[in-house]
Design a protein around this motif. Structure first.
Motif, PDB file in Angstrom:
ATOM      1  N   VAL A 398      38.105  44.131  37.818  1.00 53.00           N
ATOM      2  CA  VAL A 398      38.115  42.873  37.064  1.00 53.00           C
ATOM      3  C   VAL A 398      37.214  42.921  35.833  1.00 53.00           C
ATOM      4  N   ARG A 399      36.472  43.992  35.618  1.00 54.71           N
ATOM      5  CA  ARG A 399      35.533  44.061  34.512  1.00 54.71           C
ATOM      6  C   ARG A 399      35.957  45.116  33.499  1.00 54.71           C
ATOM      7  N   ASP A 400      35.695  44.856  32.240  1.00 56.42           N
ATOM      8  CA  ASP A 400      35.908  45.829  31.170  1.00 56.42           C
ATOM      9  C   ASP A 400      34.744  46.807  31.162  1.00 56.42           C
ATOM     10  N   LEU A 405      32.526  42.368  30.304  1.00 53.86           N
ATOM     11  CA  LEU A 405      33.230  41.096  30.465  1.00 53.86           C
ATOM     12  C   LEU A 405      34.426  41.278  31.385  1.00 53.86           C
ATOM     13  N   PHE A 406      35.009  40.168  31.805  1.00 54.71           N
ATOM     14  CA  PHE A 406      36.213  40.246  32.610  1.00 54.71           C
ATOM     15  C   PHE A 406      37.349  40.837  31.773  1.00 54.71           C
ATOM     16  N   TYR A 410      42.117  39.789  35.003  1.00 55.03           N
ATOM     17  CA  TYR A 410      41.350  38.687  35.577  1.00 55.03           C
ATOM     18  C   TYR A 410      41.547  37.416  34.766  1.00 55.03           C
ATOM     19  N   LEU A 411      41.663  37.573  33.430  1.00 56.22           N
ATOM     20  CA  LEU A 411      41.890  36.419  32.565  1.00 56.22           C
ATOM     21  C   LEU A 411      43.169  35.682  32.962  1.00 56.22           C
ATOM     22  N   GLU A 412      44.272  36.417  33.139  1.00 57.76           N
ATOM     23  CA  GLU A 412      45.541  35.773  33.447  1.00 57.76           C
ATOM     24  C   GLU A 412      45.484  35.048  34.789  1.00 57.76           C
ATOM     25  N   ALA A 472      34.431  34.487  30.258  1.00 57.47           N
ATOM     26  CA  ALA A 472      34.539  35.287  29.034  1.00 57.47           C
ATOM     27  C   ALA A 472      35.247  36.591  29.357  1.00 57.47           C
ATOM     28  N   CYS A 473      36.264  36.943  28.567  1.00 59.62           N
ATOM     29  CA  CYS A 473      37.097  38.108  28.833  1.00 59.62           C
ATOM     30  C   CYS A 473      37.286  38.916  27.547  1.00 59.62           C
TER      31      CYS A 473
END
Length: 568
Positions: A398-400, A405-406, A410-412, A472-473
């Motif tokens: 789920v992390r960059d 950041l997400f 995970y954003l969607e 925050a993504c």
């Protein structure tokens, strides 16, 4: 067949099986070597055929380019002919080298090479003789070219036929070697297994007979009671170990592991105090994560790794007397006058020490239940390593990796969840689509390392400006997305302006070097004004972002209702 096996001794059975297996191994190795050699020759034949096909293709291309020049007089066709002619000569030379082991094929390849040179010379002569307005070549030249083409076709066909014959021979030889290996294994292995099984059965029978005789001679009531007591203790230990292992497997995080461990040790080893240490990810020191019992000697809550002898030696370290004997530096001197013993057990999984367990109890000598504690720590080590691995994989999913950041996945998922939650509460929701201005030019001018530093710095700014409920993504590349639940348009614009201003104040670079700056463009979309579906909000935010870019960048733009409509 059964009579010899019935009277075959275990030693002779093992020797016979060993001889068969050794002979089988040697035979299999020899055939495997032969198979590898045959396979290399088959590969070599395919390589030669590939050279022939490339030569034929290059020859046709060179002829086509020369004819194109003679028909149209285009300089590009003439240049292409010279390039193709050079490639053809190099390919013909490689073919001669490849078939150097075969006298007949080498002679044919050399003949083909010479014929190709003659044919290319005829085309070159025709090109040199061409003049504007010349209708066609003279008949003598055409006849020589046709004869040369026919000769090349015959030579290529001869080489193809010879290599095809070699390929058939070598393929059959390789198949024969493979079948011999399979046949030897199919016969030798069952026979060896039969002999080994028979010998093992005889050995088991003799061992059972001997054990019965020894048990009958040495059995006594006291020894029987001791054996029963030991078996009962072992059974209880195994049951406890099995229960502990199952509990560890069901733990969802590291904190549950620590609680299960403390409860288990407190119940199985009630007279001992325990301290559980876990090595931090930085591996500079350990952290006390759990303790139980009534300790007599204090323990350092954050010791260095070298302060535990068990970690240094990668093995349990027993301390017979903590008051006067040798002890680990992370254990203090006991209070009181009584003797205190100790034991440190490393927690090692996959070849790496992840922590240790420190036990202490009253008395001198070995710690009671040390063997059970070691077995429990083996289960704890694997469970702790598995939990860490699951947490690492969950974080990576789920992390960059660059910004922390997400990620977009995970954003969607989160956007749909937050939209549904805000809709139930009849609250608005804002989506900020953020783009670092002219990032490609920044990257090209200052390098990828400086570009990564700029993205990381902006990600830290974005993360520091978030509330606990904000998400925050990193949407992709230099694009970022910020989800602001329960935020209206005025609040979202204010937050976006703060982020834009903060980004303009960032300075990127090493201390003492020229510091660089970036700017950002931000598009803002609000639910429900611009849609109540995640895709609609993001598209509206994208359109507002593009409007901010077209208006000169380094600005914040709020999407309007017309921009959010699908058919607008």
């Amino acid at each position: 067949m059964m009579m010899p096996l019935r009277h075959l001794s275990p030693l002779r059975g093992f020797l016979a099986a060993t001889v068969i297996l050794v002979a089988l191994g040697l035979y299999v190795v020899a055939n495997a070597i032969q198979f590898a050699s045959d396979y290399r020759w088959v590969t070599h034949t395919y390589t030669v055929i590939g050279h022939l096909e490339r030569i034929e293709s290059l020859k046709h291309r060179a002829v086509a380019e020369s004819r194109g020049y003679l028909l149209a007089g285009q300089r590009a066709s003439r240049d292409a002919f010279w390039r193709t002619s050079g490639e053809l000569q190099r390919e013909a030379k490689l073919l001669v080298e490849e078939v150097g082991d075969n006298v007949g094929q080498r002679r044919r390849a050399e003949g083909l090479r010479d014929a190709l040179e003659r044919r290319m010379k005829l085309s070159a002569d025709a090109i040199d003789a061409w003049r504007p307005g010349l209708a066609s070549l003279d008949e003598a030249m055409v006849a020589r070219i046709r004869a040369s083409d026919a000769d090349l076709s015959r030579r290529l066909e001869a080489l193809h036929r010879a290599e095809g014959a070699l390929l058939d021979i070598r393929s059959r030889r390789a198949e024969r070697s493979a079948w011999f290996v399979l046949l030897a294994a199919g016969i030798g292995i069952p026979v060896s297994l039969l002999l080994i099984g028979h010998a093992q059965r005889l050995l088991a029978r003799e061992n059972r007979t001997r054990k019965r005789a020894e048990a009958a001679a040495s059995r006594s009531n006291a020894e029987l009671q001791a054996t029963v007591s030991q078996l009962a203790e072992l059974s209880d230990s195994m049951a406890a170990l099995s229960h502990y292992s199952s509990m560890l497997q069901g733990a969802s995080d590291a904190q549950e592991l620590y609680e299960i461990t403390g409860s288990t040790f407190r119940g199985l080893l009630p007279g001992l105090a325990g301290f559980l240490y876990v090595i931090r990810a930085s591996r500079d020191h350990a952290e006390l994560v759990a303790h139980w019992g009534s300790p007599v000697a204090s323990n350092d809550p954050a010791p260095a790794l070298q302060s535990c002898w068990a970690v240094r030696r990668h093995a349990p370290f027993a301390m017979d007397e903590l008051r006067h004997g040798m002890r680990c530096p992370h254990i203090g001197r006991p209070a009181g006058a009584g003797a205190v013993c100790g034991l440190c057990i490393p927690l090692s999984a996959h070849g790496e020490v992840v922590g240790w367990l420190s036990l202490q109890g009253e008395g001198q000598g070995a710690v009671p239940g040390a063997s059970l504690a070691v077995r429990l720590c083996e289960q704890l080590s694997m469970a702790l390593a598995n939990v860490r691995l699951r947490e690492s994989l969950r974080h990576q999913a789920v992390r960059d990796g660059l910004t922390g950041l997400f990620n977009r996945r995970y954003l969607e998922e989160s956007l749909a969840r937050e939209i549904a939650r805000c809709r139930r509460r009849q609250q608005s929701l804002a989506v900020l689509m953020i783009d670092v201005d002219h990032f490609k030019a920044f990257n090209d001018r200052h390098g990828h390392a400086m570009g990564d530093a700029a993205l990381s710095a902006f990600a830290r700014l974005l993360r520091d400006s978030c509330r606990p409920e904000d998400i925050a993504c990193r949407y992709g590349g230099e694009e970022f997305t910020l989800i602001l639940p329960e935020t209206d348009a005025a609040q979202a614009l204010a937050r976006a302006e703060d982020i834009r201003a903060g980004a303009a104040l960032l300075r990127i670079g090493e201390p003492g070097a020229a510091l660089l700056r970036i700017t950002t463009s931000i598009g803002v979309a609000i639910m429900p004004e611009h849609g109540d579906v995640g895709l609609e909000l993001m598209r509206a935010g994208d359109r507002a972002l593009y409007q901010a870019k077209h208006a000169g960048r380094d600005r914040v733009v709020l999407a309007d209702v017309a921009m959010a409509e699908p058919n607008a």
